[in-house]
Scaffold this motif. Structure first.
Motif, PDB file in Angstrom:
ATOM      1  N   GLY A 184      41.976 -59.427  14.761  1.00  0.00           N
ATOM      2  CA  GLY A 184      42.601 -60.704  14.453  1.00  0.00           C
ATOM      3  C   GLY A 184      43.758 -61.024  15.380  1.00  0.00           C
ATOM      4  N   LEU A 185      44.309 -62.223  15.225  1.00  0.00           N
ATOM      5  CA  LEU A 185      45.334 -62.717  16.145  1.00  0.00           C
ATOM      6  C   LEU A 185      46.647 -61.948  16.047  1.00  0.00           C
ATOM      7  CD1 LEU A 185      44.804 -66.580  15.808  1.00  0.00           C
ATOM      8  CD2 LEU A 185      44.010 -65.069  17.641  1.00  0.00           C
ATOM      9  N   LEU A 186      46.901 -61.302  14.920  1.00  0.00           N
ATOM     10  CA  LEU A 186      48.171 -60.589  14.771  1.00  0.00           C
ATOM     11  C   LEU A 186      48.192 -59.246  15.485  1.00  0.00           C
ATOM     12  CD1 LEU A 186      49.180 -61.269  11.056  1.00  0.00           C
ATOM     13  CD2 LEU A 186      50.267 -62.157  13.128  1.00  0.00           C
ATOM     14  N   LEU A 187      47.031 -58.644  15.703  1.00  0.00           N
ATOM     15  CA  LEU A 187      47.016 -57.323  16.330  1.00  0.00           C
ATOM     16  C   LEU A 187      47.622 -57.327  17.734  1.00  0.00           C
ATOM     17  CD1 LEU A 187      46.304 -54.363  16.122  1.00  0.00           C
ATOM     18  CD2 LEU A 187      43.966 -54.909  16.859  1.00  0.00           C
ATOM     19  N   PRO A 188      47.276 -58.275  18.618  1.00  0.00           N
ATOM     20  CA  PRO A 188      47.942 -58.291  19.933  1.00  0.00           C
ATOM     21  C   PRO A 188      49.447 -58.464  19.826  1.00  0.00           C
ATOM     22  CG  PRO A 188      46.000 -59.691  19.955  1.00  0.00           C
ATOM     23  CD  PRO A 188      46.224 -59.300  18.529  1.00  0.00           C
ATOM     24  N   LEU A 189      49.907 -59.185  18.788  1.00  0.00           N
ATOM     25  CA  LEU A 189      51.343 -59.393  18.618  1.00  0.00           C
ATOM     26  C   LEU A 189      52.051 -58.097  18.249  1.00  0.00           C
ATOM     27  CD1 LEU A 189      51.348 -62.777  16.654  1.00  0.00           C
ATOM     28  CD2 LEU A 189      51.490 -62.401  19.124  1.00  0.00           C
ATOM     29  N   VAL A 190      51.334 -57.179  17.590  1.00  0.00           N
ATOM     30  CA  VAL A 190      51.897 -55.864  17.268  1.00  0.00           C
ATOM     31  C   VAL A 190      51.871 -54.958  18.491  1.00  0.00           C
ATOM     32  CG1 VAL A 190      51.589 -53.794  15.863  1.00  0.00           C
ATOM     33  CG2 VAL A 190      51.235 -56.055  14.843  1.00  0.00           C
ATOM     34  N   VAL A 191      50.794 -55.041  19.255  1.00  0.00           N
ATOM     35  CA  VAL A 191      50.625 -54.157  20.409  1.00  0.00           C
ATOM     36  C   VAL A 191      51.578 -54.525  21.543  1.00  0.00           C
ATOM     37  CG1 VAL A 191      49.000 -53.446  22.222  1.00  0.00           C
ATOM     38  CG2 VAL A 191      48.245 -53.594  19.841  1.00  0.00           C
ATOM     39  N   MET A 192      51.878 -55.816  21.715  1.00  0.00           N
ATOM     40  CA  MET A 192      52.731 -56.258  22.831  1.00  0.00           C
ATOM     41  C   MET A 192      54.049 -55.497  22.919  1.00  0.00           C
ATOM     42  SD  MET A 192      52.384 -60.351  23.459  1.00  0.00           S
ATOM     43  CE  MET A 192      52.992 -60.780  21.843  1.00  0.00           C
ATOM     44  N   PRO A 193      54.874 -55.495  21.865  1.00  0.00           N
ATOM     45  CA  PRO A 193      56.136 -54.753  21.977  1.00  0.00           C
ATOM     46  C   PRO A 193      55.934 -53.252  22.094  1.00  0.00           C
ATOM     47  CG  PRO A 193      55.853 -55.635  19.759  1.00  0.00           C
ATOM     48  CD  PRO A 193      54.795 -56.250  20.598  1.00  0.00           C
ATOM     49  N   VAL A 194      54.854 -52.712  21.518  1.00  0.00           N
ATOM     50  CA  VAL A 194      54.590 -51.279  21.629  1.00  0.00           C
ATOM     51  C   VAL A 194      54.355 -50.891  23.086  1.00  0.00           C
ATOM     52  CG1 VAL A 194      52.986 -49.425  21.025  1.00  0.00           C
ATOM     53  CG2 VAL A 194      53.685 -51.089  19.282  1.00  0.00           C
ATOM     54  N   VAL A 195      53.603 -51.719  23.811  1.00  0.00           N
ATOM     55  CA  VAL A 195      53.359 -51.468  25.229  1.00  0.00           C
ATOM     56  C   VAL A 195      54.672 -51.404  25.996  1.00  0.00           C
ATOM     57  CG1 VAL A 195      52.411 -52.481  27.338  1.00  0.00           C
ATOM     58  CG2 VAL A 195      51.034 -52.447  25.265  1.00  0.00           C
ATOM     59  N   MET A 196      55.589 -52.313  25.673  1.00  0.00           N
ATOM     60  CA  MET A 196      56.861 -52.335  26.380  1.00  0.00           C
ATOM     61  C   MET A 196      57.770 -51.196  25.956  1.00  0.00           C
ATOM     62  SD  MET A 196      57.491 -56.430  26.752  1.00  0.00           S
ATOM     63  CE  MET A 196      58.361 -56.281  28.300  1.00  0.00           C
ATOM     64  N   VAL A 197      57.643 -50.746  24.710  1.00  0.00           N
ATOM     65  CA  VAL A 197      58.404 -49.566  24.269  1.00  0.00           C
ATOM     66  C   VAL A 197      57.964 -48.342  25.067  1.00  0.00           C
ATOM     67  CG1 VAL A 197      58.727 -47.946  22.369  1.00  0.00           C
ATOM     68  CG2 VAL A 197      58.955 -50.392  21.955  1.00  0.00           C
ATOM     69  N   ILE A 198      56.665 -48.230  25.318  1.00  0.00           N
ATOM     70  CA  ILE A 198      56.163 -47.123  26.138  1.00  0.00           C
ATOM     71  C   ILE A 198      56.816 -47.160  27.517  1.00  0.00           C
ATOM     72  CG2 ILE A 198      54.123 -46.186  27.296  1.00  0.00           C
ATOM     73  CD1 ILE A 198      52.487 -47.183  24.889  1.00  0.00           C
ATOM     74  N   GLY A 199      56.868 -48.370  28.108  1.00  0.00           N
ATOM     75  CA  GLY A 199      57.517 -48.509  29.408  1.00  0.00           C
ATOM     76  C   GLY A 199      58.976 -48.106  29.370  1.00  0.00           C
ATOM     77  N   LEU A 200      59.683 -48.471  28.294  1.00  0.00           N
ATOM     78  CA  LEU A 200      61.098 -48.118  28.154  1.00  0.00           C
ATOM     79  C   LEU A 200      61.287 -46.607  28.062  1.00  0.00           C
ATOM     80  CD1 LEU A 200      64.049 -48.963  27.742  1.00  0.00           C
ATOM     81  CD2 LEU A 200      63.546 -49.176  25.290  1.00  0.00           C
ATOM     82  N   VAL A 201      60.445 -45.938  27.283  1.00  0.00           N
ATOM     83  CA  VAL A 201      60.549 -44.484  27.132  1.00  0.00           C
ATOM     84  C   VAL A 201      60.302 -43.784  28.468  1.00  0.00           C
ATOM     85  CG1 VAL A 201      59.516 -42.453  26.055  1.00  0.00           C
ATOM     86  CG2 VAL A 201      59.951 -44.504  24.691  1.00  0.00           C
ATOM     87  N   VAL A 202      59.268 -44.229  29.181  1.00  0.00           N
ATOM     88  CA  VAL A 202      58.965 -43.646  30.494  1.00  0.00           C
ATOM     89  C   VAL A 202      60.151 -43.829  31.436  1.00  0.00           C
ATOM     90  CG1 VAL A 202      57.496 -43.833  32.531  1.00  0.00           C
ATOM     91  CG2 VAL A 202      56.473 -43.900  30.259  1.00  0.00           C
ATOM     92  N   LEU A 203      60.743 -45.017  31.414  1.00  0.00           N
ATOM     93  CA  LEU A 203      61.893 -45.305  32.272  1.00  0.00           C
ATOM     94  C   LEU A 203      63.063 -44.381  31.955  1.00  0.00           C
ATOM     95  CD1 LEU A 203      63.385 -47.297  34.306  1.00  0.00           C
ATOM     96  CD2 LEU A 203      64.108 -48.516  32.247  1.00  0.00           C
ATOM     97  N   LEU A 204      63.415 -44.279  30.684  1.00  0.00           N
ATOM     98  CA  LEU A 204      64.581 -43.487  30.289  1.00  0.00           C
ATOM     99  C   LEU A 204      64.390 -42.005  30.579  1.00  0.00           C
ATOM    100  CD1 LEU A 204      65.469 -45.215  26.884  1.00  0.00           C
ATOM    101  CD2 LEU A 204      66.566 -45.540  29.105  1.00  0.00           C
ATOM    102  N   VAL A 205      63.167 -41.524  30.449  1.00  0.00           N
ATOM    103  CA  VAL A 205      62.903 -40.092  30.627  1.00  0.00           C
ATOM    104  C   VAL A 205      62.755 -39.713  32.092  1.00  0.00           C
ATOM    105  CG1 VAL A 205      61.218 -38.256  30.193  1.00  0.00           C
ATOM    106  CG2 VAL A 205      61.870 -39.819  28.347  1.00  0.00           C
ATOM    107  N   SER A 206      62.090 -40.551  32.876  1.00  0.00           N
ATOM    108  CA  SER A 206      61.645 -40.135  34.212  1.00  0.00           C
ATOM    109  C   SER A 206      62.407 -40.751  35.381  1.00  0.00           C
ATOM    110  CB  SER A 206      60.147 -40.462  34.374  1.00  0.00           C
ATOM    111  OG  SER A 206      59.381 -39.857  33.357  1.00  0.00           O
ATOM    112  N   PHE A 207      63.078 -41.886  35.164  1.00  0.00           N
ATOM    113  CA  PHE A 207      63.701 -42.566  36.300  1.00  0.00           C
ATOM    114  C   PHE A 207      65.106 -42.030  36.538  1.00  0.00           C
ATOM    115  CE2 PHE A 207      65.753 -46.173  38.475  1.00  0.00           C
ATOM    116  CZ  PHE A 207      64.833 -46.360  39.499  1.00  0.00           C
TER     117      PHE A 207
END
Length: 409
Positions: A184-207
């Motif tokens: 449904g239409l709400l699932l992408p809305l949940v996944v969007m911020p999760v994808v960016m949280v993954i990017g934030l974690v990778v940044l904080l840990v590895s950069f």
């Protein structure tokens, strides 16, 4: 001398190649979080009871905010470091996308409506998200440019940023469509911020953060009228006006010229736009660096090829001609963009790279704020009008690029 008690890597132990790849990966994840929304924005807005212009105004506002703040973020990255600015941009974007998901849920369930719903969408997806995402590209560009040792190195690095954004567009679009079909239409809305949280974690840990010696207390400002960058910016503005216009009206013209249903139009347009995107990625990440050409030659050649592509995309009843036009457009833009992004950086000092990265991205944001409204208005008046205007504009800029001294060097 580094503190022996610290577990942080010293500057000498940092792998520049790995850090560059990490920056490109952050760009990909950040923009993928944005692109997941594209396939669902039309049905989502209608299910919330919004009019088409509400979403159009929201997207234009995000582009305007991006154009307004890009220069600030670019300079800030040289003052406080790329890691902090990238993290700040991702945090703001995550908050914005999460809030947009909540607003959308309330709107779809008729808990909020009318002016309040429009205001909520505009603030979360337009103003707040535009402010966060505007930090990503200029910071990534400034960081990679200052670590590139040659003009070809900059072409390669900036080509990778463009390729990451292009790949995010393709992967995000496909992912958004699949998620919506599955949950449904709400699932992408949940996944969007999760994808960016993954990017934030990778940044904080590895950069690895930059050393104080790589930062500047007062990074320089640059004006659009600075003669070192003005010819490049004028050319790039027209180039992106044309490209954004063609992309905006693409679905309309495909449906009208081939007399397709709405469902068939969506599928066929997605195929054509994917062809453009994949070709652009290959041209930016592979072809442009391998040519060994300088920024000016890449820009001039890419613009000439883009002119040919715009002529080929002129409305006809031939699918074959349209496919060729899409491939040629991807090659043209894929060559021109690394040249355009690299050129303005070449005459800038180290403490001006943040400002020039910001002003380039602001220039792009300005084009994407103007083109959708202008191209759709022209198409409504006459379906051939936007194509005629685009061909005329790109022809003028090709002549300019081949005659302006700054773009001949």
């Amino acid at each position: 001398m580094p503190d022996p008690r610290s577990n942080k890597p010293t500057q000498s132990s940092i792998d520049p190649g790995a850090q560059a790849n990490l920056v490109v990966g952050i760009v990909f994840l950040a923009f993928m979080g944005q692109m997941i929304l594209n396939p669902i924005i039309a049905p989502l807005s209608r299910q919330m009871g919004l009019r088409e212009w509400h979403i159009g105004a929201t997207i234009s506002l995000a582009a305007i905010v991006l154009a307004s703040l890009s220069a600030y973020w670019g300079r800030a990255s040289q003052r406080v470091g790329a890691k902090r600015v990238l993290a700040a941009g991702l945090v703001i974007a995550i908050i914005a996308l999460s809030a947009f998901g909540i607003v959308s849920y309330l709107g779809m369930n008729q808990v909020v409506g009318g002016v309040g719903l429009v205001f909520g969408v505009v603030i979360t997806r337009g103003l707040l998200y535009g402010g966060g995402i505007s930090a990503i590209a200029p910071t990534a560009q400034a960081h990679l440019v200052t670590h590139a040792a040659s003009e070809n190195g900059r072409v390669k690095a900036l080509g990778m940023i463009g390729a990451a954004q292009g790949m995010a567009s393709i992967v995000g679009g496909v992912t958004g469509g699949v998620l919506a079909a599955a949950g449904g239409l709400l699932l992408p809305l949940v996944v969007m911020p999760v994808v960016m949280v993954i990017g934030l974690v990778v940044l904080l840990v590895s950069f690895a953060p930059q050393s104080r010696g790589q930062l500047f207390a007062k990074p320089q400002r640059i004006r659009f009228t600075d003669p070192r960058v003005a010819p490049w910016l004028a050319t790039g503005l027209v180039m992106f006006l044309v490209f954004s216009s063609v992309a905006t009206i693409f679905g309309f013209t495909v449906q009208d010229r081939f007399a397709l249903s709405a469902t068939a139009t969506a599928g066929i347009s997605a195929i054509y736009l994917t062809i453009i995107g994949v070709t652009m990625i290959i041209a930016q990440a592979v072809i442009a660096p391998k040519t060994g050409w300088g920024a000016a030659k890449l820009l001039r050649t890419g613009l000439a090829i883009t002119l040919v592509a715009t002529v080929l995309i002129w409305p006809t009843s031939s699918h074959a001609l349209l496919v060729v036009g899409c491939i040629v457009l991807g090659v043209g833009m894929g060559l021109a963009m690394p040249g355009y992004n690299t050129g303005p950086t070449l005459k800038m000092s180290a403490d001006e790279q943040g400002a020039v990265a910001g002003i380039i991205n602001a220039n792009n944001g300005l084009a994407y704020a103007i083109a959708p409204l202008a191209s759709t208005a022209l198409y409504g008046w006459n379906p051939l009008a936007p194509f005629a205007v685009c061909i005329a504009l790109i022809a003028v800029v090709v002549i300019y690029a081949h005659t302006a001294p700054a773009l001949r060097q």
